[in-house]
Design a protein around this motif. Structure first.
Motif, PDB file in Angstrom:
ATOM      1  N   SER A 110      23.001 -14.674 -10.917  1.00  0.00           N
ATOM      2  CA  SER A 110      23.862 -15.627 -10.212  1.00  0.00           C
ATOM      3  C   SER A 110      24.126 -15.184  -8.785  1.00  0.00           C
ATOM      4  N   SER A 111      24.198 -16.156  -7.887  1.00  0.00           N
ATOM      5  CA  SER A 111      24.560 -15.887  -6.494  1.00  0.00           C
ATOM      6  C   SER A 111      26.071 -15.941  -6.301  1.00  0.00           C
ATOM      7  N   ASN A 112      26.806 -16.173  -7.388  1.00  0.00           N
ATOM      8  CA  ASN A 112      28.266 -16.289  -7.305  1.00  0.00           C
ATOM      9  C   ASN A 112      28.989 -14.984  -7.569  1.00  0.00           C
ATOM     10  N   VAL A 113      28.233 -13.884  -7.714  1.00  0.00           N
ATOM     11  CA  VAL A 113      28.844 -12.571  -7.926  1.00  0.00           C
ATOM     12  C   VAL A 113      29.068 -11.916  -6.574  1.00  0.00           C
ATOM     13  N   ARG A 114      30.297 -11.462  -6.342  1.00  0.00           N
ATOM     14  CA  ARG A 114      30.650 -10.846  -5.083  1.00  0.00           C
ATOM     15  C   ARG A 114      31.370  -9.529  -5.334  1.00  0.00           C
ATOM     16  N   THR A 115      31.427  -8.707  -4.324  1.00  0.00           N
ATOM     17  CA  THR A 115      32.193  -7.466  -4.400  1.00  0.00           C
ATOM     18  C   THR A 115      33.367  -7.569  -3.450  1.00  0.00           C
ATOM     19  N   SER A 116      34.400  -6.782  -3.716  1.00  0.00           N
ATOM     20  CA  SER A 116      35.595  -6.872  -2.891  1.00  0.00           C
ATOM     21  C   SER A 116      36.234  -5.524  -2.700  1.00  0.00           C
ATOM     22  N   SER A 117      37.070  -5.466  -1.703  1.00  0.00           N
ATOM     23  CA  SER A 117      37.985  -4.339  -1.522  1.00  0.00           C
ATOM     24  C   SER A 117      39.345  -4.953  -1.257  1.00  0.00           C
TER      25      SER A 117
ATOM     26  N   PHE B 225      23.217  -6.759 -14.569  1.00  0.00           N
ATOM     27  CA  PHE B 225      23.548  -7.342 -15.864  1.00  0.00           C
ATOM     28  C   PHE B 225      24.593  -8.441 -15.704  1.00  0.00           C
ATOM     29  N   VAL B 226      25.643  -8.172 -14.939  1.00  0.00           N
ATOM     30  CA  VAL B 226      26.695  -9.162 -14.719  1.00  0.00           C
ATOM     31  C   VAL B 226      26.123 -10.422 -14.071  1.00  0.00           C
ATOM     32  N   LYS B 227      25.245 -10.251 -13.103  1.00  0.00           N
ATOM     33  CA  LYS B 227      24.637 -11.398 -12.431  1.00  0.00           C
ATOM     34  C   LYS B 227      23.849 -12.263 -13.409  1.00  0.00           C
ATOM     35  N   VAL B 228      23.086 -11.621 -14.282  1.00  0.00           N
ATOM     36  CA  VAL B 228      22.263 -12.372 -15.235  1.00  0.00           C
ATOM     37  C   VAL B 228      23.146 -13.100 -16.246  1.00  0.00           C
ATOM     38  N   VAL B 229      24.164 -12.408 -16.772  1.00  0.00           N
ATOM     39  CA  VAL B 229      25.040 -13.051 -17.755  1.00  0.00           C
ATOM     40  C   VAL B 229      25.780 -14.228 -17.126  1.00  0.00           C
ATOM     41  N   LEU B 230      26.295 -14.060 -15.913  1.00  0.00           N
ATOM     42  CA  LEU B 230      26.989 -15.174 -15.270  1.00  0.00           C
ATOM     43  C   LEU B 230      26.028 -16.331 -15.035  1.00  0.00           C
ATOM     44  N   ALA B 231      24.797 -16.049 -14.627  1.00  0.00           N
ATOM     45  CA  ALA B 231      23.802 -17.107 -14.449  1.00  0.00           C
ATOM     46  C   ALA B 231      23.523 -17.820 -15.762  1.00  0.00           C
ATOM     47  N   ASP B 232      23.460 -17.062 -16.848  1.00  0.00           N
ATOM     48  CA  ASP B 232      23.256 -17.669 -18.163  1.00  0.00           C
ATOM     49  C   ASP B 232      24.401 -18.610 -18.521  1.00  0.00           C
ATOM     50  N   THR B 233      25.647 -18.211 -18.199  1.00  0.00           N
ATOM     51  CA  THR B 233      26.773 -19.112 -18.480  1.00  0.00           C
ATOM     52  C   THR B 233      26.683 -20.362 -17.608  1.00  0.00           C
ATOM     53  N   GLU B 234      26.227 -20.209 -16.379  1.00  0.00           N
ATOM     54  CA  GLU B 234      26.075 -21.370 -15.500  1.00  0.00           C
ATOM     55  C   GLU B 234      25.085 -22.366 -16.085  1.00  0.00           C
ATOM     56  N   GLU B 235      23.944 -21.866 -16.544  1.00  0.00           N
ATOM     57  CA  GLU B 235      22.916 -22.743 -17.100  1.00  0.00           C
ATOM     58  C   GLU B 235      23.448 -23.503 -18.315  1.00  0.00           C
ATOM     59  N   VAL B 236      24.106 -22.782 -19.214  1.00  0.00           N
ATOM     60  CA  VAL B 236      24.580 -23.398 -20.453  1.00  0.00           C
ATOM     61  C   VAL B 236      25.686 -24.408 -20.189  1.00  0.00           C
ATOM     62  N   TRP B 237      26.665 -24.033 -19.373  1.00  0.00           N
ATOM     63  CA  TRP B 237      27.792 -24.947 -19.173  1.00  0.00           C
ATOM     64  C   TRP B 237      27.408 -26.137 -18.297  1.00  0.00           C
ATOM     65  N   HIS B 238      26.456 -25.976 -17.398  1.00  0.00           N
ATOM     66  CA  HIS B 238      25.925 -27.158 -16.688  1.00  0.00           C
ATOM     67  C   HIS B 238      25.341 -28.132 -17.699  1.00  0.00           C
ATOM     68  N   GLN B 239      24.574 -27.620 -18.650  1.00  0.00           N
ATOM     69  CA  GLN B 239      23.946 -28.470 -19.660  1.00  0.00           C
ATOM     70  C   GLN B 239      24.995 -29.175 -20.516  1.00  0.00           C
TER      71      GLN B 239
ATOM     72  N   PRO C 293      32.212 -20.933 -11.500  1.00  0.00           N
ATOM     73  CA  PRO C 293      33.228 -20.001 -11.021  1.00  0.00           C
ATOM     74  C   PRO C 293      32.585 -18.893 -10.199  1.00  0.00           C
ATOM     75  N   SER C 294      33.390 -18.196  -9.442  1.00  0.00           N
ATOM     76  CA  SER C 294      32.948 -16.961  -8.802  1.00  0.00           C
ATOM     77  C   SER C 294      33.280 -15.796  -9.727  1.00  0.00           C
ATOM     78  N   LEU C 295      32.597 -14.698  -9.534  1.00  0.00           N
ATOM     79  CA  LEU C 295      32.934 -13.459 -10.234  1.00  0.00           C
ATOM     80  C   LEU C 295      32.989 -12.353  -9.197  1.00  0.00           C
ATOM     81  N   ILE C 296      34.124 -11.692  -9.109  1.00  0.00           N
ATOM     82  CA  ILE C 296      34.310 -10.627  -8.132  1.00  0.00           C
ATOM     83  C   ILE C 296      34.340  -9.280  -8.838  1.00  0.00           C
ATOM     84  N   LEU C 297      33.464  -8.391  -8.428  1.00  0.00           N
ATOM     85  CA  LEU C 297      33.458  -7.014  -8.893  1.00  0.00           C
ATOM     86  C   LEU C 297      34.327  -6.204  -7.939  1.00  0.00           C
TER      87      LEU C 297
END
Length: 295
Positions: free
Chosen positions: A9-16, A74-88, A100-104
């Motif tokens: 997923s491109s929605n995974v970001r990092t933060s401080s 791993f987090v990117k792939v799992v979030l992408a998998d949720t995107e695919e399923v919930w879009h469907q 959604p976004s996911l912030i590490l």
């Protein structure tokens, strides 16, 4: 669990960021258990100090996650998998899924729901429709919560000694389940109803909301299996083990406290396993009506 080679997923970001601790979905329970196992902190006390704090907009600075470490990928792939399923699933209902976004984050973060530290564990904030996950969480999960690793015996040397991948995916998909609840208006209904009832009744609504997120995680697993055949032998056991470890009753017993159902906020081990399994077997959102007229 097979996850390598799929889209991240491109929605995974990092933060401080910085701030105080807030509570979260499944993570507050998990980290409370870790605090008890490692530091002897009463998990009920840990949960009480982790209650959600009202806050303004997020002041956290974020940027796209570029790390190539295993957990980030791993987090990117799992979030992408949720995107695919919930879009469907949303498309099937004539609706549009908003990702959604996911912030590490590392150590502490500020969200639209308030501020959090790593002690909070993973949580979802409906205010900014973002899942927050501390980068140390998987290591703590592997080392301290008794969730077994590599049960499928895949021979993947990189996975040896790690918590099962699917147990980790269950945690992420549970938090995404809270996002689905927000999109469907369920979160808003629970919040409104909780303000109008007693503390015990509000706790019961919280349990129903958490159990539904468990069921949604099961629905995701079912549909993702149909889509990419990602499950391996032992994966379901990993998720069921994780669900049973974080029931309110299990944590109360582990802390030496009396099991008091009126104080539950996430559900018993049996309830969590039951609702996750229901979603897993049905693959249907309609099977996840935990409320049954409660709202």
């Amino acid at each position: 669990m097979k996850w390598r080679g799929r889209r991240g997923s491109s929605n995974v970001r990092t933060s401080s960021g910085g701030g105080k601790m807030i509570g979260g979905g499944i993570g507050g329970i998990i980290i409370a258990g870790i605090l008890w196992l490692v530091f002897g902190v009463n998990p009920m006390t840990a949960l009480q100090t982790g209650q959600v704090v009202a806050g303004g907009g997020s002041s956290t600075s974020t940027e796209p996650a570029t790390g190539d470490d295993r957990d980030t990928q791993f987090v990117k792939v799992v979030l992408a998998d949720t995107e695919e399923v919930w879009h469907q699933i949303f498309n099937e209902g004539g609706q549009t899924y908003q990702e959604p976004s996911l912030i590490l984050f590392n150590g502490q973060v500020t969200s639209a729901c308030g501020s959090a530290t790593s002690a909070t564990g993973p949580f979802y904030c409906p205010g900014d429709q973002t899942v927050y996950l501390d980068t140390s969480f998987f290591a703590e999960m592997r080392q301290n919560l008794g969730i077994a690793g590599d049960q499928q015996g895949s021979g993947d040397q990189e996975n040896q000694g790690r918590a099962g991948d699917f147990a980790q995916a269950y945690v992420i998909s549970h938090e995404v389940g809270h996002h689905v609840q927000t999109l469907l208006g369920i979160t808003q209904q629970v919040n409104q109803a909780s303000r109008q009832v007693t503390k015990v009744q509000a706790n019961k609504l919280s349990v129903l909301q958490e159990l539904q997120a468990d069921c949604f995680a099961g629905v995701w697993a079912n549909r993702n299996q149909q889509r990419v055949q990602f499950l391996e032998p032992g994966d379901i056991d990993e998720a069921i083990n994780a669900a049973s470890q974080i029931g309110d009753d299990r944590l109360a017993q582990a802390s030496g406290r009396m099991v008091t159902p009126d104080s539950f906020t996430h559900g018993s081990s049996q309830q969590r396993v039951s609702w996750f399994t229901r979603g897993l077997e049905s693959g249907s959102v309609q099977s996840c009506d935990t409320f049954s007229g409660a709202l």
